[in-house]
Design an enzyme around this catalytic site. Sequence first.
Site, PDB file in Angstrom:
ATOM      1  N   GLU A 182     -53.202  17.219  -3.355  1.00  0.00           N
ATOM      2  CA  GLU A 182     -53.578  15.803  -3.386  1.00  0.00           C
ATOM      3  C   GLU A 182     -52.826  15.086  -4.510  1.00  0.00           C
ATOM      4  O   GLU A 182     -53.430  14.675  -5.516  1.00  0.00           O
ATOM      5  CB  GLU A 182     -55.106  15.722  -3.558  1.00  0.00           C
ATOM      6  CG  GLU A 182     -55.716  14.358  -3.404  1.00  0.00           C
ATOM      7  CD  GLU A 182     -55.748  13.839  -1.977  1.00  0.00           C
ATOM      8  OE1 GLU A 182     -54.986  14.332  -1.133  1.00  0.00           O
ATOM      9  OE2 GLU A 182     -56.519  12.906  -1.729  1.00  0.00           O
ATOM     10  N   HIS A 216     -58.288  12.774   8.833  1.00  0.00           N
ATOM     11  CA  HIS A 216     -59.036  13.386   7.733  1.00  0.00           C
ATOM     12  C   HIS A 216     -60.073  14.347   8.293  1.00  0.00           C
ATOM     13  O   HIS A 216     -61.114  13.935   8.809  1.00  0.00           O
ATOM     14  CB  HIS A 216     -59.697  12.285   6.890  1.00  0.00           C
ATOM     15  CG  HIS A 216     -60.377  12.804   5.673  1.00  0.00           C
ATOM     16  ND1 HIS A 216     -61.666  12.467   5.331  1.00  0.00           N
ATOM     17  CD2 HIS A 216     -59.953  13.657   4.708  1.00  0.00           C
ATOM     18  CE1 HIS A 216     -61.996  13.079   4.207  1.00  0.00           C
ATOM     19  NE2 HIS A 216     -60.983  13.807   3.815  1.00  0.00           N
ATOM     20  N   ASN A 256     -64.274  20.030   5.760  1.00  0.00           N
ATOM     21  CA  ASN A 256     -64.298  21.446   5.423  1.00  0.00           C
ATOM     22  C   ASN A 256     -65.707  22.012   5.653  1.00  0.00           C
ATOM     23  O   ASN A 256     -66.660  21.415   5.149  1.00  0.00           O
ATOM     24  CB  ASN A 256     -63.913  21.544   3.932  1.00  0.00           C
ATOM     25  CG  ASN A 256     -63.757  22.955   3.455  1.00  0.00           C
ATOM     26  OD1 ASN A 256     -63.774  23.895   4.238  1.00  0.00           O
ATOM     27  ND2 ASN A 256     -63.618  23.109   2.143  1.00  0.00           N
ATOM     28  N   LYS A 273     -46.686  14.163  -1.894  1.00  0.00           N
ATOM     29  CA  LYS A 273     -46.840  13.765  -0.486  1.00  0.00           C
ATOM     30  C   LYS A 273     -45.692  12.834  -0.089  1.00  0.00           C
ATOM     31  O   LYS A 273     -45.113  12.967   1.002  1.00  0.00           O
ATOM     32  CB  LYS A 273     -48.199  13.080  -0.266  1.00  0.00           C
ATOM     33  CG  LYS A 273     -49.377  14.073  -0.288  1.00  0.00           C
ATOM     34  CD  LYS A 273     -50.668  13.404   0.125  1.00  0.00           C
ATOM     35  CE  LYS A 273     -51.918  14.212  -0.158  1.00  0.00           C
ATOM     36  NZ  LYS A 273     -52.146  15.385   0.663  1.00  0.00           N
TER      37      LYS A 273
HETATM   38  P1  NAI Z   1     -55.021  23.647  -1.203  1.00  0.00           P
HETATM   39  O1  NAI Z   1     -54.655  23.567  -2.630  1.00  0.00           O
HETATM   40  O2  NAI Z   1     -55.969  24.679  -0.754  1.00  0.00           O
HETATM   41  O3  NAI Z   1     -53.693  23.816  -0.330  1.00  0.00           O
HETATM   42  C1  NAI Z   1     -52.545  23.074  -0.513  1.00  0.00           C
HETATM   43  C2  NAI Z   1     -51.372  23.899  -0.026  1.00  0.00           C
HETATM   44  O4  NAI Z   1     -50.224  23.075   0.021  1.00  0.00           O
HETATM   45  C3  NAI Z   1     -51.035  25.084  -0.924  1.00  0.00           C
HETATM   46  O5  NAI Z   1     -50.982  26.266  -0.159  1.00  0.00           O
HETATM   47  C4  NAI Z   1     -49.675  24.746  -1.478  1.00  0.00           C
HETATM   48  O6  NAI Z   1     -48.840  25.882  -1.661  1.00  0.00           O
HETATM   49  C5  NAI Z   1     -49.126  23.844  -0.400  1.00  0.00           C
HETATM   50  N1  NAI Z   1     -48.057  22.936  -0.839  1.00  0.00           N
HETATM   51  C6  NAI Z   1     -48.025  22.202  -1.966  1.00  0.00           C
HETATM   52  N2  NAI Z   1     -46.883  21.483  -1.979  1.00  0.00           N
HETATM   53  C7  NAI Z   1     -46.210  21.782  -0.863  1.00  0.00           C
HETATM   54  C8  NAI Z   1     -44.977  21.365  -0.313  1.00  0.00           C
HETATM   55  N3  NAI Z   1     -44.210  20.467  -0.926  1.00  0.00           N
HETATM   56  N4  NAI Z   1     -44.567  21.888   0.848  1.00  0.00           N
HETATM   57  C9  NAI Z   1     -45.327  22.771   1.494  1.00  0.00           C
HETATM   58  N5  NAI Z   1     -46.523  23.198   1.043  1.00  0.00           N
HETATM   59  C10 NAI Z   1     -46.951  22.710  -0.131  1.00  0.00           C
HETATM   60  O7  NAI Z   1     -55.511  22.186  -0.826  1.00  0.00           O
HETATM   61  P2  NAI Z   1     -56.579  21.750   0.266  1.00  0.00           P
HETATM   62  O8  NAI Z   1     -57.931  21.801  -0.290  1.00  0.00           O
HETATM   63  O9  NAI Z   1     -56.266  22.441   1.542  1.00  0.00           O
HETATM   64  O10 NAI Z   1     -56.218  20.204   0.424  1.00  0.00           O
HETATM   65  C11 NAI Z   1     -55.090  19.766   1.132  1.00  0.00           C
HETATM   66  C12 NAI Z   1     -55.254  18.306   1.464  1.00  0.00           C
HETATM   67  O11 NAI Z   1     -56.438  18.130   2.252  1.00  0.00           O
HETATM   68  C13 NAI Z   1     -55.436  17.403   0.274  1.00  0.00           C
HETATM   69  O12 NAI Z   1     -54.772  16.187   0.545  1.00  0.00           O
HETATM   70  C14 NAI Z   1     -56.946  17.202   0.174  1.00  0.00           C
HETATM   71  O13 NAI Z   1     -57.297  15.994  -0.448  1.00  0.00           O
HETATM   72  C15 NAI Z   1     -57.297  17.168   1.622  1.00  0.00           C
HETATM   73  N6  NAI Z   1     -58.682  17.531   1.935  1.00  0.00           N
HETATM   74  C16 NAI Z   1     -59.310  18.585   1.327  1.00  0.00           C
HETATM   75  C17 NAI Z   1     -60.617  18.927   1.657  1.00  0.00           C
HETATM   76  C18 NAI Z   1     -61.297  20.101   1.019  1.00  0.00           C
HETATM   77  O14 NAI Z   1     -62.533  20.259   1.207  1.00  0.00           O
HETATM   78  N7  NAI Z   1     -60.597  20.952   0.309  1.00  0.00           N
HETATM   79  C19 NAI Z   1     -61.374  18.148   2.666  1.00  0.00           C
HETATM   80  C20 NAI Z   1     -60.586  17.125   3.317  1.00  0.00           C
HETATM   81  C21 NAI Z   1     -59.305  16.818   2.940  1.00  0.00           C
END
Ligand code: NAI
Length: 642
Positions: free
Chosen positions: A402, A450, A453, A407
């Site tokens: 995030e 969106h 989870n 992004k």
């Molecule tokens: P996370 O930290 O578990 O996963 C993010 C992944 O993205 C990591 O595996 C990382 O290696 C990868 N990554 C980072 N930069 C990258 C790049 N340039 N290219 C390819 N991969 C890359 O994060 P999470 O929790 O899955 O969140 C992801 C998105 O979903 C965020 O925008 C968050 O706000 C959103 N979100 C999260 C929720 C939650 O409950 N965790 C719920 C709804 C939305």
Amino acid sequence: MCDEINQDMKDQFPHCMHWRLERDADDILWLFLDRQDETVNALSAAVLRELDAIIAYAESQLPAGVAILSGKATGFVLGADIREFSGFSDAAQVTASIREVHAMFSRLEALRCPTVAAFEGYCLGGGLELALSCGYRIARDVPATRIGFPEVQLGIFPGFGGSARSVSRIGGMKAMELMLSARQLNARQARAVGLVDEVIGRHEELYWAARRAILGRRRSSAPSLLARATNLAPVRRLLAKQMRKQTAARAREAHYPAPYRLIDTWERFGGDRAAMLQAEAEEVGRLMVTPQAGGLRRVFGLMDRLKREGRQSEFRARRVHVIGAGVMGGDIAAWCVLQGLEVTLQDREMKFIEPALKRAETLFRKKRLEPAAVKSALARLQPDVEGTGVNKADVVIEAIVERLDAKQALLAQVETRLRPGAILATNTSSIPLEAIATALQDPSRLIGLHFFNPVAKMPLVEVVRGVQSDEESLLRGAAFCGQINRYPLPVSSSPGFLVNRVLAPYMLEAMIMHAEGIPLEAIDAAAEAFGMPMGPVELADTVGLDVCLMVTGTLNAGADAKSATQSAADTLRTLVNAGHLGRKSGKGFYTWSNDKAQKQNDKSTGQDLAALCARLIKVYTAECRPRCGMGLSPTPTCWMPA
Ligand code: NAI
């Protein structure tokens, strides 16, 4: 001869609007249900009135047999017409109407000729009850065929004779399991339990199989000894006890009385079909007018509205590319695969993708896919560190960290390789879409999808409209949600969108109450007594306190530093800084062990749960209340970049 008879029937039924009738050279009376001005069939009062007249005709001009089929390509019957339920306020009146349907279905059942229901697609609720009143049932084996009793989800149980007929036909154990779980079966599963007698493969066979069954005077075979044994009084007593226990683990009686009343009814009358029919009419009449049933019908109506959002575009995806294989991206990818799509999953290195592949396999097994189906699902999920999948994808979903700069950099690269017409979506939960889109050559392409989870359990997806988002892309995004069996909720790109916007103040209020000295357990117990599946404190721990902090930070920007809300946010920050993130770190507000919050339930004793609940829910509803007459309005803090 045939023409004459058919002309005669037309004369007899000049105003028949919903049923198409034919009497053929074999003297079979064919009834095709094709409800006028509707895309799907439901048993409305008008449909049933016409059926009543048709049965009377069959009684007086006995044909060689009666076959009931659908006249629509969309399936057989979805159930009774729920829209008509809202007119009911008097239990006795509902019971009287039910008894009329009982009498009609019993006359159909008692016709002195073979009766057959032959169907494909939905055969649910009232549709299945109608089919069970026929002597023989044929179903087509296609994925769209779904057979079951969804009534408990509407706060009632099958009332058109379905409870009594199903327990006597397939035995109390199987029938009750189906009615209590609202599980839908495919054609082969329905045959295995005895709800269906014959399964066929092709559409045209439905007609021929029905004709064959009538001319061969086929009837369902008698229920097995085992099925009958489950309806014996001592067995019913034993099983009913177990069913109550299992039901209590899933739903409280105060909020969902229907399954409990069904168990009571079966326990008392399950051995006597006529008595069970009587009791069914009375009990369903009473349930129908309860506030719980009214509430569940409202939920059903709202879900239906969301489903319709997904039908405004013909868009259908085949390939999806997900970037970011973390908690969200990995699970979104697995869910899309489970829905039959081909998915490429990208992350910075293979080591970040591997855990997601393992989780996907666990999900496929949990969904009871056969080993061959698990193998083919895994083959549809391709790790893709290079990101080559973008070029072929119909939908690209970004779910990386995030951070605005990350992004923006990623999506600017992706845009250049995107196919025309492909959806470009971000799963951001707190960054304004407009800000991310500034990095794109064509900002209108970006929409938000969106997910919540855990993805496999949360049916809602917010389809986020940035001010720059293209209308057609939003409609496609909603259609994609429908395609993957999710409910699209259109929202604007304002802080917290909708769900987090209404949840955050409610969760913060819980933290304020805790700061005032009210035990965590009492706060959660109050919300659960209201009907929440889990209390706000346990929910915060489950979502992750770091995520809560981020969301409240977005929503609270500009709040008075001395306010109670701010001090609750400070408590949250202290916990996060200490590494107490909730369930995932083993400690948050609660200590977690074996994925369970360790609660001291005696701490709720002596607390006025009703007052606590009123306080919590007030904040929740206040946030939902229309302001300026326009529903949710933007919060005072504008989050658009300067
Ligand atoms: P996370 O930290 O578990 O996963 C993010 C992944 O993205 C990591 O595996 C990382 O290696 C990868 N990554 C980072 N930069 C990258 C790049 N340039 N290219 C390819 N991969 C890359 O994060 P999470 O929790 O899955 O969140 C992801 C998105 O979903 C965020 O925008 C968050 O706000 C959103 N979100 C999260 C929720 C939650 O409950 N965790 C719920 C709804 C939305």
